[in-house]
Structure formats: C-alpha cells, structure tokens
Design a protein around this motif. Structure first.
Motif, PDB file in Angstrom:
ATOM      1  N   PHE A 197       0.844  -1.197   0.000  1.00  0.00           N
ATOM      2  CA  PHE A 197       0.000   0.000   0.000  1.00  0.00           C
ATOM      3  C   PHE A 197       0.877   1.245   0.000  1.00  0.00           C
ATOM      4  N   THR A 198       0.361   2.310  -0.613  1.00  0.00           N
ATOM      5  CA  THR A 198       1.048   3.592  -0.628  1.00  0.00           C
ATOM      6  C   THR A 198       0.126   4.666  -0.078  1.00  0.00           C
ATOM      7  N   ALA A 199       0.650   5.500   0.833  1.00  0.00           N
ATOM      8  CA  ALA A 199      -0.096   6.622   1.406  1.00  0.00           C
ATOM      9  C   ALA A 199       0.407   7.910   0.766  1.00  0.00           C
ATOM     10  N   TYR A 200      -0.502   8.646   0.123  1.00  0.00           N
ATOM     11  CA  TYR A 200      -0.169   9.898  -0.546  1.00  0.00           C
ATOM     12  C   TYR A 200      -0.674  11.064   0.302  1.00  0.00           C
ATOM     13  N   GLU A 201       0.227  11.949   0.687  1.00  0.00           N
ATOM     14  CA  GLU A 201      -0.119  13.098   1.528  1.00  0.00           C
ATOM     15  C   GLU A 201      -0.940  14.096   0.725  1.00  0.00           C
ATOM     16  N   ILE A 202      -2.142  14.433   1.213  1.00  0.00           N
ATOM     17  CA  ILE A 202      -3.048  15.329   0.496  1.00  0.00           C
ATOM     18  C   ILE A 202      -2.750  16.775   0.874  1.00  0.00           C
ATOM     19  N   ASN A 203      -2.538  17.617  -0.126  1.00  0.00           N
ATOM     20  CA  ASN A 203      -2.310  19.039   0.114  1.00  0.00           C
ATOM     21  C   ASN A 203      -3.612  19.757   0.453  1.00  0.00           C
ATOM     22  N   GLY A 204      -3.501  20.818   1.253  1.00  0.00           N
ATOM     23  CA  GLY A 204      -4.633  21.712   1.461  1.00  0.00           C
ATOM     24  C   GLY A 204      -5.615  21.300   2.539  1.00  0.00           C
ATOM     25  N   ILE A 205      -5.223  20.368   3.431  1.00  0.00           N
ATOM     26  CA  ILE A 205      -6.106  19.970   4.531  1.00  0.00           C
ATOM     27  C   ILE A 205      -5.366  20.182   5.842  1.00  0.00           C
ATOM     28  N   ASP A 206      -5.847  21.126   6.654  1.00  0.00           N
ATOM     29  CA  ASP A 206      -5.245  21.444   7.950  1.00  0.00           C
ATOM     30  C   ASP A 206      -6.051  20.754   9.047  1.00  0.00           C
ATOM     31  N   LEU A 207      -5.466  19.754   9.680  1.00  0.00           N
ATOM     32  CA  LEU A 207      -6.190  18.965  10.670  1.00  0.00           C
ATOM     33  C   LEU A 207      -6.342  19.672  12.013  1.00  0.00           C
TER      34      LEU A 207
END
Length: 201
Positions: free
Chosen positions: A84-94
C-alpha cells in the motif's frame, strides 16, 4: 486459482463530532465520538498506519481503529504480498474544523473515484493535489502491512502492488494521522497509530 474478495470493513466517524473514515463497512455504521479538541493534535508527532488485508464474505467489521478486535468479527483469509502507498493530500489542515470538514466530504459515497489509484505514480483526487508518498512493505502472513513515520496529515491510500492470484484490490480511501479515538472512555483523544480494514472493489 484466483480468489474473489468480498467487501469488508467498518466505518469509523468524526469530523466536527463525527469523522467518516470511508474505508470500511458497507452498512455505513458510524461510531460517534464527542467533538475532539483539534488544538490537542500534536502536529510535530509522527504516526503510523497498519493496513489489514483479508478476503472475507462476512458483513461485520473485522477490527477497530486502535487495532483491537470487535464483536462478531470474522476476518476471513489474510492476504500476503500486498503493498500500500499513502499519498499526503495538500490543502487539509487537521487543526481546524474546516480541515476536518474536507476530510468528511472526502468520505462521502462517490467522493473518491474508483480509478483514483489507476496510475500509482500519479493518483487523482478531484480538487486536490499530493505532496509526498510513503510505501508499506508487503503484507505478512496475517495480512498486515505498516507504514511508519507519517506526519500529521490526511492521506489517500492506494493498493499499489497485488499478487497475481488476487482479483479484487482494496478500494482507494482517505485516512488521517491522527484519528479520533472511538474506544470507550477515550472520546476527545487521538490515535497516532491507526489501523484500517479497507473494503475490496
């Protein structure tokens, strides 16, 4: 012999009270938690994601977000050799409610196209771009693969390597590090080591 994978999983939730983690259960069961305190998120922390890959015909969830078992679980046959690969999503501030509202929207039915991971080198997600990616090792004999040292972010997760005898891949899904802890008496706290049980296409 080729294996046909049935749908599996569960659906965890909590964004401004309930984040829907649409990895998981066809029954759309949501485990409600009190509104988490976004200010308590430790943005400098690193977390991990453990993905559980199984073949199963059971309708019930097979595990909890903290890695614990759940009632009526039936994991089915674990699948080894999957990556599996996890791609970091831009533009989301948790650390903001707006960020969690975006995550919640991404878990709505149909928000993530089935072909989001068709090109592992360049995944697609409407209205979003990606930063870096991190790849798991192969799932082991228990069907588990782990991605470590994940910064506090939202991620699109794709099954990017599949043995030739597996017909159905895991559906693309979005997960956050950290994730609201839905365990009893743990409302308002955060899990940085998150377990997911993706359903298959």
């Amino acid at each position: 012999m080729k294996h046909n994978a049935s749908t599996l999983g569960r659906r965890a939730a909590a964004a401004a009270g309930v984040l829907a983690l649409a990895v998981l259960w066809l029954g759309s069961t949501a485990m409600a938690a009190e509104s988490p305190n976004y200010g308590n998120i430790k943005t400098e922390s690193l977390g991990s994601l453990t993905v559980h890959k199984h073949l199963t015909g059971d309708r019930f969830p097979i595990g909890a977000v903290d890695g614990g078992s759940v009632a009526n679980s039936a994991k089915g046959v674990p699948v080894s050799g999957v990556q599996f690969t996890a791609y970091e999503i831009n533009g989301i501030d948790l650390k903001t409610s707006e960020g969690w509202a975006k995550v919640n929207a991404l878990t709505n039915t149909g928000a993530i196209p089935d072909n989001a991971c068709a090109n592992p080198g360049q995944p697609t997600l409407p209205n979003y771009t990606f930063r870096s990616s991190r790849v798991s090792g192969d799932t082991d004999r228990d069907g588990e693969a782990k991605i470590e040292s994940l910064p506090v972010k939202a991620y699109l997760v794709c099954e990017t390597k599949t043995p030739g005898n597996i017909v159905q891949k895991a559906k693309p899904f979005v997960v956050t590090i950290p994730h609201p802890n839905t365990a009893a008496k743990a409302d308002g706290t955060w899990l940085y080591d998150v377990h997911v049980y993706p359903k298959n296409e």
